[in-house]
Write a protein that holds these residues in place. Structure first.
Motif, PDB file in Angstrom:
ATOM      1  N   THR A  16       1.068  -1.087  -0.186  1.00 23.05           N
ATOM      2  CA  THR A  16      -0.429  -0.004  -0.298  1.00 23.05           C
ATOM      3  C   THR A  16       0.400   0.973  -0.069  1.00 23.05           C
ATOM      4  O   THR A  16       2.176   1.289   0.398  1.00 23.05           O
ATOM      5  CB  THR A  16      -0.868   0.135   0.797  1.00 23.05           C
ATOM      6  OG1 THR A  16      -1.715  -0.884   1.844  1.00 23.05           O
ATOM      7  CG2 THR A  16      -2.393   0.817   1.246  1.00 23.05           C
ATOM      8  N   LYS A  28       3.991   0.177   1.990  1.00 22.76           N
ATOM      9  CA  LYS A  28       4.243  -0.790   2.823  1.00 22.76           C
ATOM     10  C   LYS A  28       3.914  -2.253   2.622  1.00 22.76           C
ATOM     11  O   LYS A  28       2.265  -2.802   2.171  1.00 22.76           O
ATOM     12  CB  LYS A  28       3.834   0.243   3.933  1.00 22.76           C
ATOM     13  CG  LYS A  28       3.452  -0.637   5.601  1.00 22.76           C
ATOM     14  CD  LYS A  28       2.673   0.092   6.711  1.00 22.76           C
ATOM     15  CE  LYS A  28       2.731  -0.486   7.525  1.00 22.76           C
ATOM     16  NZ  LYS A  28       2.722  -1.812   8.049  1.00 22.76           N
ATOM     17  N   GLN A  29       4.566  -3.959   3.171  1.00 28.96           N
ATOM     18  CA  GLN A  29       3.556  -4.684   3.490  1.00 28.96           C
ATOM     19  C   GLN A  29       3.188  -4.699   3.950  1.00 28.96           C
ATOM     20  O   GLN A  29       2.870  -4.767   5.033  1.00 28.96           O
ATOM     21  CB  GLN A  29       5.169  -5.614   3.244  1.00 28.96           C
ATOM     22  CG  GLN A  29       4.632  -6.820   3.470  1.00 28.96           C
ATOM     23  CD  GLN A  29       6.044  -8.080   4.014  1.00 28.96           C
ATOM     24  OE1 GLN A  29       6.316  -8.403   2.909  1.00 28.96           O
ATOM     25  NE2 GLN A  29       6.165  -8.451   5.118  1.00 28.96           N
ATOM     26  N   ASN A  30       1.743  -5.078   4.177  1.00 33.45           N
ATOM     27  CA  ASN A  30       0.699  -5.673   4.412  1.00 33.45           C
ATOM     28  C   ASN A  30       0.194  -7.405   4.193  1.00 33.45           C
ATOM     29  O   ASN A  30      -0.168  -7.183   3.167  1.00 33.45           O
ATOM     30  CB  ASN A  30      -0.501  -4.855   4.396  1.00 33.45           C
ATOM     31  CG  ASN A  30      -0.201  -3.844   5.023  1.00 33.45           C
ATOM     32  OD1 ASN A  30       0.393  -4.134   6.929  1.00 33.45           O
ATOM     33  ND2 ASN A  30      -0.293  -2.315   4.746  1.00 33.45           N
ATOM     34  N   ASN A  37      -8.454 -13.149   4.992  1.00 31.24           N
ATOM     35  CA  ASN A  37      -8.364 -11.573   5.594  1.00 31.24           C
ATOM     36  C   ASN A  37     -10.455 -11.957   5.898  1.00 31.24           C
ATOM     37  O   ASN A  37     -10.231 -11.567   7.356  1.00 31.24           O
ATOM     38  CB  ASN A  37      -9.705 -10.192   4.472  1.00 31.24           C
ATOM     39  CG  ASN A  37      -8.545  -9.861   4.033  1.00 31.24           C
ATOM     40  OD1 ASN A  37      -7.269  -9.824   4.497  1.00 31.24           O
ATOM     41  ND2 ASN A  37      -8.275  -9.105   3.131  1.00 31.24           N
ATOM     42  N   THR A  67       1.531 -14.821   9.446  1.00 32.14           N
ATOM     43  CA  THR A  67       0.483 -14.101   9.919  1.00 32.14           C
ATOM     44  C   THR A  67      -1.259 -15.166  10.260  1.00 32.14           C
ATOM     45  O   THR A  67      -1.560 -14.560  11.399  1.00 32.14           O
ATOM     46  CB  THR A  67       0.282 -13.269   8.753  1.00 32.14           C
ATOM     47  OG1 THR A  67       0.874 -12.255   8.426  1.00 32.14           O
ATOM     48  CG2 THR A  67      -1.332 -12.252   9.244  1.00 32.14           C
ATOM     49  N   GLY A 300      -4.123  -0.623   5.781  1.00 35.80           N
ATOM     50  CA  GLY A 300      -3.965  -2.311   5.178  1.00 35.80           C
ATOM     51  C   GLY A 300      -4.949  -2.676   6.051  1.00 35.80           C
ATOM     52  O   GLY A 300      -5.881  -2.827   6.678  1.00 35.80           O
ATOM     53  N   PRO A 303      -3.731  -6.107   8.904  1.00 33.88           N
ATOM     54  CA  PRO A 303      -3.741  -5.090  10.155  1.00 33.88           C
ATOM     55  C   PRO A 303      -5.126  -3.446  11.000  1.00 33.88           C
ATOM     56  O   PRO A 303      -4.578  -3.377  11.957  1.00 33.88           O
ATOM     57  CB  PRO A 303      -2.798  -3.490   9.837  1.00 33.88           C
ATOM     58  CG  PRO A 303      -2.267  -4.791   8.567  1.00 33.88           C
ATOM     59  CD  PRO A 303      -3.390  -5.496   7.651  1.00 33.88           C
ATOM     60  N   SER A 304      -5.951  -3.258   9.870  1.00 32.99           N
ATOM     61  CA  SER A 304      -6.732  -2.838  10.199  1.00 32.99           C
ATOM     62  C   SER A 304      -7.715  -2.995  11.222  1.00 32.99           C
ATOM     63  O   SER A 304      -9.064  -2.333  11.544  1.00 32.99           O
ATOM     64  CB  SER A 304      -7.228  -1.572   9.187  1.00 32.99           C
ATOM     65  OG  SER A 304      -8.446  -2.824   8.651  1.00 32.99           O
TER      66      SER A 304
END
Length: 322
Positions: A16, A28-30, A37, A67, A300, A303-304
């Protein structure tokens, strides 16, 4: 713990864009990928979930596997294959504030999932099987997913589906429409944006489009509308439900968070989709709206994602959008 919700499909790395103070553009890696998800969101809400899919046995694949484990998602159905690469997606906003995606998927591990690699015992023991349309863009993943969905349907499982329109991954719009429609006969719950609804039904009119999906056998139609909330529909009626007020930063993955929350409520209620009262449908969708809204307030996809406490807090405040 045996997963109640199984998601099958792609997991990938989202890069992103982030602008620095001097104007440079960084990415940024997410962790991401719509089906993954959904599984993570369900797990965050303490509903046991699992993921079936294939990653490359590379630095990105290891990152994604870690993750899932950190999020307590069952990885028994996850395959790591050094013959293929983990899919990458670069995401940026256009001048019109629309998201643009560039996928690096050639020789991608996700599209090389074979049906004989799928652990059917995970499907045997789950309540809900969720899948998306991106696995229908290529073989052998297309056949693998369709066969898995058909198997789950035969076992009496609830089938959830997200068409997840990404134009650049299809050879043509016509091929996409035909493929996305071909699986509707299995589907109990469909989550779509207004654009996806129009594409899959080839109709620009809301009510006739919903009717087409319900008449095809779909039990619940969920239409996400961003800051306007959502529309939830069954053959018993249609409800427009507002969402909660947040400062939106990044909508990537918000629809997946919404659906993960909705499916979590469904898994816990122990009812089949056609057994839900309209009051159940409204409660589930309002809860899902709160989850999706909170997800859009951070950067993200994974992460969000909010916790249940955060969802209940924003619902208690009751500050509705619009």
């Amino acid at each position: 713990m045996t997963p109640d919700i199984i998601a099958i499909g792609e997991m990938l790395v989202d890069f992103t864009e982030i602008k620095t103070e001097n104007g440079d553009m960084l990415y940024k890696q997410n962790p991401g990928g719509a089906p993954a998800n959904v599984a993570v969101m369900a797990s965050r809400l303490r509903v046991p979930s699992g993921f079936i899919g294939k990653l490359g046995k590379d630095m990105f694949g290891n990152y994604l596997k870690d993750t899932l484990k950190a999020e307590k998602v069952n990885t028994e159905g996850l395959i790591m294959d050094k013959a293929f690469s983990t899919t990458l997606a670069f995401v940026r906003k256009s001048d019109e504030e629309e998201r643009e995606f560039i996928f690096y998927r050639k020789n991608g591990a996700d599209t090389n999932l074979n049906y004989n690699e799928i652990k059917l015992k995970l499907i045997d023991n789950c309540k809900i099987l969720h899948f998306g349309a991106l696995m229908l863009t290529a073989e052998p993943s297309k056949s693998a997913v369709i066969n898995a969905v058909e198997y789950a349907k035969q076992q009496g499982k609830i089938i959830s589906y997200d068409p997840n329109w990404r134009e650049g991954l299809w050879k043509s719009r016509n091929e996409a429409v035909q493929a996305m429609r071909s699986v509707l006969r299995y589907v109990d719950i469909i989550k779509v944006s207004e654009l996806e609804l129009q594409i899959i039904t080839e109709s620009g009119n809301l009510i006739p489009s919903i009717a087409k999906l319900l008449n095809s056998g779909v039990k619940i139609v969920l239409i996400t509308q961003g800051a306007k909330g959502c529309i939830a529909a069954t053959k018993s009626g249609i409800e427009r439900l507002p969402t909660y007020k947040v400062e939106t930063i990044d909508t990537l993955g918000s629809g997946d968070s919404f659906l993960g929350a909705f499916l979590s409520k469904l898994a816990l209620c122990k009812k089949m989709p056609d057994e839900l009262e309209m009051s159940d449908l409204k409660d589930f969708a309002i809860y899902a709206n709160a989850c999706g809204a909170l997800s859009s307030a951070k950067v993200g996809a994974i992460p969000s994602m909010p916790t249940e406490e955060e969802i209940l807090n924003i619902m208690a405040k009751g500050e509705l959008s619009g």
